[in-house]
Scaffold this active site. Sequence first.
Site, PDB file in Angstrom:
ATOM      1  CD  GLU A 105      -1.291  -0.036   3.690  1.00 33.89           C
ATOM      2  OE1 GLU A 105      -1.964   0.747   3.727  1.00 33.89           O
ATOM      3  OE2 GLU A 105      -0.934  -0.845   4.432  1.00 33.89           O
ATOM      4  CG  HIS A 141      -8.492   3.863   5.976  1.00 39.66           C
ATOM      5  ND1 HIS A 141      -8.471   2.907   7.015  1.00 39.66           N
ATOM      6  CD2 HIS A 141      -7.137   4.561   6.159  1.00 39.66           C
ATOM      7  CE1 HIS A 141      -7.457   2.848   7.602  1.00 39.66           C
ATOM      8  NE2 HIS A 141      -6.431   3.724   7.034  1.00 39.66           N
TER       9      HIS A 141
END
Length: 109
Positions: free
Chosen positions: A72, A101
């Site tokens: 990520e 998120h």
Amino acid sequence: AVINTFDGVADYLIRYKRLPDNYITKSQASALGWVASKGNLAEVAPGKSIGGDVFSNREGRLPSASGRTWREADINYVSGFRNADRLVYSSDWLIYKTTDHYATFARIR
């Protein structure tokens, strides 16, 4: 130049098979004095964003395949606390974005 947009980072990953130089991992940031609860990344590592750490895909929202791993990277970070924008990329170069998120993902490459 700081590269931290969805398209900018995705294009860089495809071209160079690594994150741009303005990315550091959470452990690298911590070694510089970053404390997530303080939102102090811009103070201890000016111009840097968090990226390169493993994303576990525990919820299974991204496609799995034998041997595939995910990583990520924060997107659109400027200063203060990290936002909800993330780019998630696989070891075989699938690239997804999330702006909430990790609740939802959209493939961009």
